[in-house]
Write a protein that holds these residues in place. Structure first.
Motif, PDB file in Angstrom:
ATOM      1  N   UNK A   1      -3.813  -7.499 -10.736  1.00 52.66           N
ATOM      2  CA  UNK A   1      -4.429  -6.371 -10.035  1.00 52.66           C
ATOM      3  C   UNK A   1      -5.012  -6.761  -8.688  1.00 52.66           C
ATOM      4  N   UNK A   2      -5.491  -7.970  -8.580  1.00 53.45           N
ATOM      5  CA  UNK A   2      -5.958  -8.460  -7.285  1.00 53.45           C
ATOM      6  C   UNK A   2      -4.793  -8.494  -6.293  1.00 53.45           C
ATOM      7  N   UNK A   3      -3.660  -9.007  -6.731  1.00 57.98           N
ATOM      8  CA  UNK A   3      -2.477  -9.082  -5.875  1.00 57.98           C
ATOM      9  C   UNK A   3      -1.934  -7.692  -5.582  1.00 57.98           C
ATOM     10  N   UNK A   4      -1.963  -6.796  -6.569  1.00 53.39           N
ATOM     11  CA  UNK A   4      -1.546  -5.407  -6.339  1.00 53.39           C
ATOM     12  C   UNK A   4      -2.382  -4.782  -5.222  1.00 53.39           C
ATOM     13  N   UNK A   5      -3.690  -4.976  -5.281  1.00 50.06           N
ATOM     14  CA  UNK A   5      -4.564  -4.417  -4.251  1.00 50.06           C
ATOM     15  C   UNK A   5      -4.259  -5.020  -2.883  1.00 50.06           C
ATOM     16  N   UNK A   6      -4.012  -6.330  -2.847  1.00 47.80           N
ATOM     17  CA  UNK A   6      -3.688  -6.998  -1.580  1.00 47.80           C
ATOM     18  C   UNK A   6      -2.407  -6.458  -0.954  1.00 47.80           C
ATOM     19  N   UNK A   7      -1.458  -6.056  -1.788  1.00 50.24           N
ATOM     20  CA  UNK A   7      -0.162  -5.587  -1.287  1.00 50.24           C
ATOM     21  C   UNK A   7      -0.099  -4.074  -1.150  1.00 50.24           C
ATOM     22  N   UNK A   8      -1.243  -3.408  -1.286  1.00 52.73           N
ATOM     23  CA  UNK A   8      -1.241  -1.960  -1.192  1.00 52.73           C
ATOM     24  C   UNK A   8      -0.519  -1.319  -2.361  1.00 52.73           C
TER      25      UNK A   8
END
Length: 178
Positions: A144-151
């Motif tokens: 989820x952290x990476x999802x947020x970073x990638x929009x």
């Protein structure tokens, strides 16, 4: 009606937004609705809400975190609650740093949200548990952290995490908070 009972709801799910709207109107809030950052900015030129409920993951190019930042910049005294079906420690921390007073995982109802508005100060009496974080929880938070970073781009998130897109999609579907 005073500005302190005005509530801005930023939610891209029209059915959920209408349900929240009706529920808060029954509690004597004057509710205004937006489905993205641009609509919220336009509404703030005419209204001065004291409260806001922001969905973390919005359709299109809008981000709930960007909405929180914009709302806090507009009025640092506004009480902002972030709602999400994709809760993670990373996005919770960022939401609070950007100006939200609370971060709630869906499903949350009007009682939960109103309680979050009323309970702004921290609680030093909350019990600290000795339970360590599991590998699954750490994986879930990293995703989820990476999802947020990638929009919230699933293909880019899968690439950054070094996994197949379908594998990531299955993990997200299996762990979805409803």
């Amino acid at each position: 009606m005073s500005a302190e009972r005005q509530l801005l709801i930023i939610e891209d799910d029209a059915a959920f937004a209408r349900t929240l709207c009706r529920s808060f109107e029954r509690r004597n809030y004057r509710v205004i609705l937006a489905s993205n950052l641009e609509q919220a900015e336009a509404l703030l030129q005419q209204h001065s809400p004291g409260y806001a409920v922001v969905d973390l993951k919005l359709d299109g190019n809008s981000s709930g975190l960007a909405c929180v930042q914009m709302l806090h910049k507009h009025d640092p005294e506004m009480l902002i609650v972030v709602l999400t079906g994709f809760a993670s420690i990373g996005t919770a921390v960022e939401a609070i740093k950007l100006g939200a007073c609370h971060y709630l995982a869906k499903p949350s109802n009007t009682d939960d949200i109103e309680a979050a508005f009323e309970h702004v100060a921290g609680n030093s009496e909350i019990e600290v548990t000795n339970r360590s974080t599991s590998i699954k929880t750490l994986e879930w938070e990293r995703i989820h952290e990476t999802l947020a970073e990638t929009g919230f781009n699933i293909s880019e998130t899968a690439r950054r995490l070094g996994m197949h897109r379908r594998t990531l999609a299955r993990k997200l579907e299996k762990q979805r908070v409803k």
